[in-house]
Scaffold this active site. Structure first.
Site, PDB file in Angstrom:
ATOM      1  N   SER A  62       0.829  -1.340   0.170  1.00 13.04           N
ATOM      2  CA  SER A  62       0.080   0.005   0.208  1.00 13.04           C
ATOM      3  C   SER A  62       0.751   1.334   0.064  1.00 13.04           C
ATOM      4  CB  SER A  62      -0.979   0.092   1.146  1.00 13.04           C
ATOM      5  OG  SER A  62      -1.686   1.134   1.181  1.00 13.04           O
ATOM      6  N   GLY A  63       0.464   2.169  -0.994  1.00 16.88           N
ATOM      7  CA  GLY A  63       1.337   3.192  -1.015  1.00 16.88           C
ATOM      8  C   GLY A  63       2.529   3.397  -2.103  1.00 16.88           C
ATOM      9  N   THR A  78      -1.914   1.943  -8.083  1.00 17.21           N
ATOM     10  CA  THR A  78      -3.194   2.579  -8.559  1.00 17.21           C
ATOM     11  C   THR A  78      -2.828   3.435  -9.655  1.00 17.21           C
ATOM     12  OG1 THR A  78      -4.485   2.234  -6.805  1.00 17.21           O
ATOM     13  CG2 THR A  78      -5.424   3.805  -8.260  1.00 17.21           C
ATOM     14  N   ASN A  94      -0.729   5.483   2.781  1.00 18.21           N
ATOM     15  CA  ASN A  94      -1.320   6.031   1.528  1.00 18.21           C
ATOM     16  C   ASN A  94      -2.623   6.802   1.810  1.00 18.21           C
ATOM     17  OD1 ASN A  94      -1.622   6.543  -0.948  1.00 18.21           O
ATOM     18  ND2 ASN A  94      -1.883   4.222  -1.536  1.00 18.21           N
ATOM     19  N   SER A 112      -5.299   4.760  -0.826  1.00 22.44           N
ATOM     20  CA  SER A 112      -5.149   3.290  -0.851  1.00 22.44           C
ATOM     21  C   SER A 112      -6.248   2.556  -1.258  1.00 22.44           C
ATOM     22  CB  SER A 112      -4.487   2.699   0.754  1.00 22.44           C
ATOM     23  OG  SER A 112      -4.406   1.459   0.738  1.00 22.44           O
ATOM     24  N   SER A 113      -5.833   1.364  -2.319  1.00 27.35           N
ATOM     25  CA  SER A 113      -7.080   0.679  -2.592  1.00 27.35           C
ATOM     26  C   SER A 113      -7.233  -0.346  -1.576  1.00 27.35           C
ATOM     27  CB  SER A 113      -6.641   0.246  -4.018  1.00 27.35           C
ATOM     28  OG  SER A 113      -6.360   0.901  -5.067  1.00 27.35           O
ATOM     29  N   GLY A 141      -0.293  -5.884  -2.673  1.00 22.22           N
ATOM     30  CA  GLY A 141       1.080  -6.354  -2.202  1.00 22.22           C
ATOM     31  C   GLY A 141       0.998  -7.322  -1.040  1.00 22.22           C
ATOM     32  N   GLU A 148       1.667  -8.337   2.622  1.00 21.98           N
ATOM     33  CA  GLU A 148       1.575  -7.407   3.852  1.00 21.98           C
ATOM     34  C   GLU A 148       2.136  -8.070   5.113  1.00 21.98           C
ATOM     35  OE1 GLU A 148      -2.336  -6.248   4.293  1.00 21.98           O
ATOM     36  OE2 GLU A 148      -2.419  -4.833   2.558  1.00 21.98           O
TER      37      GLU A 148
END
Length: 1137
Positions: free
Chosen positions: A107-108, A112, A157, A160-161, A387, A389
Site C-alpha cells: 500500500s502506497g 493505482t 497511503n 489506498s485501494s 502487495g 503485507e
C-alpha cells in the site's frame, strides 16, 4: 547513430538489473537509490518494470513522451512504464496475443497510479473516432467511481485501494477498444465499521458530506458535520491536499459518463447515507422475566430515518436487531439477542450492505463498458491488487492477501521460466535447467483441499459444537505441526517451545518473502462473514429496488437452509479463476516500491526498500533471468550499435546482419563461451562481456568524435578563410568605387561653380541691355502722354466756353417764359373767382327751392326711412363685428360669434354653414392624393364601424400606414417580396388562431389588389394565398378585441382547408381596406361585414361557433381564445372601464 538515448546510453546506474555486476542485495539497493536520487524511478529486470513512487509530479508523462515511446522497441529507450505498455499493446495488436499486466506492491507504492498510466497510454495510442473515444472515456472514468467507493486513507497511503481489481480491456482486430470487464477481489469491508487510528473510512462518505448540496443532504437526512457519525474516524476526517467536495463532483460526472441513470445515482447515495445512519444506532440491555438480557434500540430517530431512506417498516428492522430466528428442517426457533450480539448484527448488516453495494457498482459498470459485438476479441488484462503485507498485527485479511501473492509469485516464476524456455527454443539455444525456489509447497500448505489451512478453517466453521479461534489453532497444531514452513508455540515441535517471539495465540508461516506472524483472533468470525437471516429478510421487504437486488436470499420464495459459502472459500475460488485467466495470457509485470513511510519526495529508506525487494522476490527474479544468458539483442540493432568497433563492418556492412555480428565478435576476440548465436538474436552470457563492448564503443565514439571535430574544425577554418578572402575582394572593390565616386563628385562640383559664374555674367549683361531698352520706351511714352494731355485740356476749355454761352441764353429765355406764365395765371384765377361766386349763389337758390318742396312729403315717409336706415346700420355693424371675430381655419373648431339680435338668427346660421363649407374647402385644397385616400378610408371605416364596434374609437387617432413591415426595404423579407408580384397595400404581423387549441401562431399578413397572403414570420415562406374573389364575407365581434374571420365562398379552391380565424390590433384598417378593394371591383358584390358577438366559422368539414364573452384578462389586457369543445371556441374579452 541513434537519435534517442537507449537503455545503455548515458545510464545513471544500471537501467536493467540483469546487467548489474556484481549482483548482491547491497548493489541492487545502491543502484535503485542512485537512480531514484536522479529522478529515474523506473528500472528493468529483463521485461519486468520496477516502479519507485516519487511522491511528486514528474514531467515524464507528457503527450511528447507518449509519442516518443510509441512503436519503439522495449530496450530501445530508457526504462519507462510506457515502454512496457507499448510492448504489450503492440503484441496484442500485431501478434494477436492476449496480454495481462500484473501490478503488485504494498500500500502506497503507486499501484493505482501505475494502472492509470497504463490505461491512459493505451487510450492515447489506439485508434480514434466518436465511438472509440466514448469507450475509452468510459473505461477511464470507471476509475474515479471505484476509487471513491473502494479506496481510503491509511497511515501509508492517502489513496489506498482496499480491494483488488482486475480489468480485461477488449479490443477489435484493429486494436481499437470495444469495452471491458472488471473483477473485484476482497473488499476490506471491516473498514466500514472500524478504522485503525490515523486512517479514514472509504472516500465516498467524506465526499458526500463535503460535496453534496444542502438540498441533497436534506433529502438524505444527513448533516455536514463528520463528528455526528460513529462510523467515521474524527482524527483523520480531512486529508491535506485532498478536496473531497471537488472529488464528489468528479465522481458524479464520472458516473454520468459511465452510464448511471439519475435514479440509480440517488439510490446509491441513499444506501451510503443508510450505512452512516446504521452506525449511529445504539442498543441498551433490557431484562426479561426468564432472566435473560434482551437488546433494545436506545434512540429510534436514526433507525426511523434509515427506514425512511430504504423504505423499510421500522418495526420489522427493530425486531431483526433484537431477535434471531434459527430454522432446522420444519422447525423455527426464535432467540433474543443481547447487546453485544445486536452490535454484531448491526455491524454485519453495515458491512454486507456496503460490500454488496460495491459489487453491484462493479456489475453495473461492467454492463455499461462491456463490448457489444459478439465476435472474438483481443484482451489486455490489468491486475491492480494488494502487495504482500507484513504488519505488527496480522489477521485473516493479511492471510488471504498473502495467499493471493503466493499464487501470483508461483505463476510469475512459472510464466517467467516458460517465457525464457520458449525464447531459447525459438532461437535454437540449448536450454539448461534453472534451479529456483518453488513456493508450491507454501501454496499447498494454505490451499490444500484436505490439510490446507483454508480447508481446516472452513471445516472448523461448519462443524457443530463450540467453535472458537483457539480450537482452530489447536487443529492447525495437530495437522500442520510437521510442515517445514509452519511454526506455532503450541505445537508439539520442541523447536518452537522456547521461542518467546512466537505468542501462544499465533502461528507463523515462512512465505517466499519472509516469515509472517498471524494472530488467530477473529479468523473464524471473519471467515464465517455471517449475516442473520432475519436481517436479510428485513432488507428484502424494503420498498427500494436496489435493496431487493442486493439481498435476494431474503426472498420468502428462495429460502435456503444451506449455509452460505465462507469468505475464505469464495476468495480461494476467485483466486483460482484469476490464475487460470492469467495463464492464458502473455504476462507483463510492474513491481511497485515505496521509498519511505513519510510519503515525502527525495527520501530513500534502505531498510524499507530492502524489505519490499525481498518479499517481491526481485533478487530471485534477477537470478532466474541471469541463470542462462544475461543479455540478448537482435542482430540488426546489435550490428548498428557496435559496427564502429571493427574496420570490416564500419561504416557500412553490406551482407546479412548475422554475418556482420560474427565478423565483429571474431575481430574483438570475445571468448566463444561468452555468447551464442540464435536465429534472430545474439545471446550474451555475462554482463561483463556487454560492459566490455560498451567500453570499447565509448572509446571508439570518443575517437570518432575527435576525428569528426578535427575534420569539422579544418572545414570551418577553411570556410572562414575563403569567406574572409572573398570579403576582402568585395571590400576593396567597394572602396575603389567609393574613391572614384568621391573624385568625380569633386570635379562635378567645380565645373558647376564655373558654369554658374559664366551664366551669371551673361545674365547680368543681358539684364542691363533690357533695362536700357525699357527706359527708352518709357521716356517716349511719357512725352507722348504729356502732349496728348495738353491738347485735350485746350479742347476742354473751348467746349466749356461754348456751353457757358448757351446756358446764359437758356436762363434768360426761362425767366421770360416764367414771367409770361405768371401773368396769364393771375388772369385765369380772377376769372375763376368770378364764376364760383355765381355758382354758389345758384346752388343756394336751388337748395332753398328743394327744401321747400321736400317739407311737403317729409312727415308721410320719415318713420319708414328712419327704420330702414337703422336696420342697415345694425346689419352693417353686425358684419363688421363678425369680420373681426371670425373663428380659426381649423375644420374641427366649432366656435362661432353670438348673434346680437334675434331677427338675424337665420342669417347667422346660414353664414356659419357657408363659412364652415368654405373653410373645409380651403383645408381640403391643401391635401395630397395620398392623404385624401387615407381620409377616404377613415370615412369608410366610420361608416362601417362607428357605434357598432367598441374597438373603433381607439382607431380614429391612428393613421392608416399600410406597410408596417417596410417589406420593400427590409432585406429580411426580400424572398417574400419577390414571391408577391403585385404591389403590397398592407403588410403587418397578425396571429392565426389554431383550430385545435385556440392558441395563436404569428403570421405575416399581406394585402394586394387581388389577393390576401399569409406567410411564416421567421422564414418568410408563403403558407396561404387567397384571391379576393374567393372571399364571401368578414365577421367581427362588437367587443374591443382584434379577432376577425375571413369566410370563403363554398366550392372555391381556397375553401379546401376552411375559413381563417385571425387576430390583429389593426383590425379596423384591415377590414376597411378589404371592403374598399371589393367595392372598387365592378365584377363582384361589395364584401359583407357582419358584426356580431357570435358567428360560425367553417373549419374543413366542421362548423365551429365563435362566441365572445366579457371576462377577466389572462394575458395582460388582451383577449384570449380557448376551445371549449369540438363545436365552440370561446373568446374572453377584458371588460372596458
Amino acid at each position: 547513430m541513434e537519435g534517442k538515448a537507449s537503455l545503455l546510453d548515458n545510464m545513471i546506474g544500471v537501467g536493467d538489473m540483469v546487467l548489474l555486476e556484481p549482483l548482491s542485495e547491497d548493489s541492487f539497493l545502491e543502484n535503485l537509490k542512485k537512480r531514484f536520487d536522479h529522478n529515474e524511478i523506473y528500472t528493468y529486470i529483463g521485461s519486468v518494470v520496477i516502479s519507485m513512487n516519487p511522491y511528486r509530479s514528474l514531467p515524464i508523462y507528457t503527450p511528447e513522451k507518449v509519442e516518443e515511446y510509441r512503436n519503439r522497441n522495449f530496450y530501445e529507450l530508457s526504462p519507462h512504464i510506457y515502454a512496457l505498455a507499448d510492448e504489450a499493446y503492440r503484441s496484442l495488436r500485431d501478434q494477436d496475443k492476449d496480454q495481462c499486466i500484473l501490478i503488485t506492491g504494498e500500500s502506497g507504492a503507486g499501484k493505482t497510479e501505475a494502472s492509470k498510466l497504463v490505461m491512459s497510454y493505451v487510450a492515447a495510442v489506439c485508434g480514434k473516432g466518436q465511438e472509440v473515444n466514448k469507450v475509452k472515456e468510459q473505461l477511464l472514468q470507471s476509475n474515479p467511481v471505484l476509487e471513491a467507493f473502494g479506496n481510503a486513507k491509511t497511515v501509508r497511503n492517502d489513496n489506498s485501494s482496499r480491494f483488488g481489481k482486475y480489468m480485461d480491456i477488449e479490443f477489435d482486430f484493429k486494436g481499437d477498444p470495444l469495452g471491458g470487464v472488471i473483477s473485484n477481489y476482497l473488499l476490506e469491508k471491516s473498514r466500514v465499521v472500524k478504522q485503525p487510528r490515523g486512517e479514514r473510512n472509504f472516500h465516498v462518505f467524506y465526499q458526500l458530506l463535503s460535496g453534496a448540496s444542502d438540498e441533497t443532504l436534506k433529502k438524505l437526512k444527513l448533516d455536514r458535520d463528520v463528528s455526528k457519525y460513529n462510523y467515521l474516524c474524527l482524527d483523520s476526517a480531512s486529508v491535506s491536499g485532498v478536496d473531497d467536495a471537488a472529488n464528489f463532483r468528479t465522481v458524479r460526472n464520472a458516473m454520468q459518463i459511465v452510464g448511471f441513470m439519475e435514479d440509480e445515482v440517488q439510490s446509491v447515495l441513499q444506501l451510503v447515507a443508510a450505512v452512516l445512519k446504521l452506525g449511529n444506532i445504539e442498543f441498551k440491555p433490557e431484562s426479561r422475566s426468564n432472566g435473560l438480557d434482551e437488546s433494545r434500540v436506545k434512540d429510534k430517530n436514526d433507525l426511523k430515518e434509515m427506514c425512511e431512506l430504504l423504505g423499510i417498516e421500522q418495526s420489522v428492522l427493530e425486531r431483526a436487531f433484537s431477535y434471531r430466528t434459527v430454522e432446522a428442517k420444519s422447525e423455527k426457533v426464535s432467540t433474543t439477542l443481547n447487546v453485544a450480539q445486536a452490535y454484531y448484527a448491526r455491524d454485519a448488516l453495515a458491512k454486507n450492505l456496503y460490500s454488496r453495494l460495491f459489487s453491484w457498482l462493479v456489475t453495473r459498470i461492467n454492463g455499461s463498458i462491456k463490448a457489444q459485438a459478439k465476435t472474438r476479441h483481443k484482451v489486455m488484462g490489468v491486475l491492480d491488487i494488494y502487495g504482500f503485507e507484513i504488519f505488527e498485527d496480522n489477521s485473516f485479511e493479511q492471510f488471504i492477501i498473502n495467499y493471493c501473492n503466493e499464487k501470483l509469485q508461483q505463476i510469475f516464476i512459472e510464466l517467467t521460466l516458460r517465457e525464457e524456455q520458449e525464447e531459447y527454443i525459438r532461437e535454437g539455444i540449448e536450454w539448461t535447467n534453472i534451479e529456483y525456489f518453488n513456493n508450491a509447497v507454501i501454496c499447498d500448505l494454505m490451499e490444500n483441499n484436505q490439510n490446507g489451512i483454508l480447508a481446516m478453517l472452513d471445516e472448523e466453521c461448519l462443524r457443530p459444537g463450540t467453535v472458537t479461534d483457539e480450537t482452530f489453532l489447536d487443529k492447525l497444531n495437530t495437522i500442520c505441526a510437521e510442515h517445514q514452513h509452519f511454526e506455532s508455540r503450541l505445537s508439539k515441535n520442541s523447536k518452537f517451545l522456547t521461542d518467546h517471539s512466537l505468542p501462544h495465540n499465533c502461528f507463523r508461516i515462512q512465505h517466499y518473502a519472509g516469515k509472517v506472524l498471524y494472530r488467530v483472533e477473529g479468523f473464524v468470525d471473519k471467515n464465517n462473514d455471517l449475516l442473520y437471516r432475519d436481517l436479510s429478510q428485513a432488507m428484502y421487504k424494503a420498498n427500494h429496488n436496489l435493496i431487493k437486488q442486493l439481498f435476494p436470499e431474503g426472498s420468502p420464495a428462495k429460502i435456503n437452509l444451506k449455509r452460505p459459502p465462507t469468505a475464505g472459500f469464495q476468495f480461494k475460488a476467485s483466486v483460482g479463476t484469476l490464475m487460470r485467466n492469467l495463464q492464458t495470457k502473455n504476462p507483463n509485470y510492474i513491481r511497485c516500491i515505496k521509498p519511505n513511510d513519510k510519503k515525502a519526495s527525495h527520501i530513500f529508506t534502505e531498510s524499507l526498500v530492502c524489505h519490499q525487494v525481498r518479499y517481491l522476490g526481485l533478487m530471485e527474479n534477477v537470478r532466474v533471468r541471469r541463470a542462462g544468458y544475461a543479455f540478448r539483442q537482435a542482430y540488426e540493432p546489435c550490428l548498428e550499435r557496435y559496427k564502429m568497433l571493427c574496420k570490416k563492418t564500419w561504416p557500412h556492412w553490406k551482407g546479412p546482419a548475422r554475418q556482420g555480428v560474427e565478423v565483429l565478435m571474431a575481430d574483438l576476440k570475445v571468448p566463444a563461451e561468452e555468447y551464442s548465436y540464435g536465429r534472430s538474436k545474439i545471446f550474451i552470457r555475462n554482463p561483463r562481456t556487454l560492459f566490455f563492448l560498451e567500453e570499447r564503443r565509448r572509446q571508439c565514439l570518443q575517437d570518432l568524435a575527435a576525428l569528426i571535430q578535427k575534420i569539422y574544425r579544418g572545414w570551418k577554418c577553411r570556410r572562414q578563410f575563403l569567406l574572409m578572402k572573398k570579403s576582402q575582394v568585395v571590400v576593396a572593390a567597394w572602396y575603389r568605387r567609393y574613391a572614384q565616386e568621391k573624385k568625380y563628385k569633386k570635379i562635378k562640383r567645380a565645373t558647376t561653380v564655373m558654369q554658374s559664374y559664366a551664366r551669371g555674367w551673361q545674365a547680368r549683361k543681358l539684364l542691363r541691355q533690357l533695362k536700357h531698352q525699357k527706359r527708352c520706351e518709357e521716356a517716349a511714352t511719357t512725352i507722348a502722354a504729356y502732349w496728348h494731355g495738353t491738347q485735350a485740356r485746350m479742347e476742354l476749355r473751348r467746349l466749356k466756353e461754348e456751353v457757358r454761352n448757351k446756358h446764359a441764353v437758356t436762363v434768360i429765355w426761362a425767366y421770360w417764359q416764367g414771367t409770361k406764365a405768371r401773368t396769364e395765371l393771375r388772369q385765369l384765377k380772377e376769372e375763376a373767382r368770378n364764376k364760383h361766386a355765381v355758382s354758389v349763389i345758384w346752388a343756394g337758390w336751388q337748395g332753398t327751392k328743394v327744401r321747400r318742396e321736400y317739407r311737403k312729403f317729409f312727415r308721410a315717409n320719415a318713420g319708414k326711412k328712419i327704420y330702414n336706415f337703422t336696420v342697415q346700420r345694425i346689419i352693417q355693424k353686425y358684419f363688421l363685428n363678425l369680420r373681426k371675430n371670425l373663428p380659426s381655419m381649423s375644420p374641427i373648431d366649432k366656435s362661432w360669434p353670438t348673434r346680437p339680435y334675434s331677427f338675424l338668427d337665420g342669417v347667422h346660421t346660414e353664414l356659419r354653414r357657408i363659412f364652415h363649407l368654405w373653410r373645409c374647402k380651403k383645408y381640403r385644397s391643401q391635401f395630397t392624393e395620398e392623404k385624401k385616400a387615407v381620409y377616404e378610408e377613415k370615412l369608410e371605416a366610420s361608416k362601417l364601424f362607428k357605434d357598432r364596434k367598441a374597438l373603433y374609437p381607439s382607431s380614429v387617432s391612428q393613421s392608416f400606414k399600410g406597410d408596417y413591415l417596410e417589406i420593400n426595404k427590409n432585406p429580411k423579407y426580400q424572398k417574400l417580396h419577390s414571391a408577391v408580384d403585385e404591389k403590397v397595400l398592407l403588410a403587418d404581423t397578425i396571429s392565426k388562431i389554431n383550430r385545435a387549441n385556440g392558441k395563436g401562431t404569428p403570421r405575416i399578413f399581406l394585402l394586394t389588389k387581388k389577393s390576401v397572403v399569409l406567410a411564416d414570420q421567421k422564414t418568410g415562406q408563403v403558407k396561404a394565398s387567397v384571391p379576393l374573389l374567393d372571399l364571401a364575407s368578414v365577421s367581427v365581434s362588437k367587443q374591443s378585441d382584434g379577432f376577425f374571420a375571413l369566410k370563403l365562398k363554398e366550392g372555391s379552391a381556397s375553401a379546401v382547408k376552411g375559413d381563417f380565424l385571425l387576430s390583429s390590433e389593426r383590425l379596423i384598417e384591415i377590414i376597411t381596406k378589404l371592403y374598399r378593394l371589393s367595392a372598387a371591383n365592378a365584377e363582384r358584390v361589395p364584401l359583407s361585414v357582419d358584426i356580431s358577438d357570435e358567428f360560425l366559422v367553417q373549419f374543413k368539414t366542421d362548423k365551429v361557433c365563435v362566441k365572445f364573452i366579457q371576462g377577466s384578462p389572462r394575458n395582460g389586457n388582451s383577449a384570449s381564445c380557448k376551445r371549449k369543445n369540438n363545436r365552440l371556441l370561446e373568446v374572453s374579452v377584458p371588460s372596458t372601464p
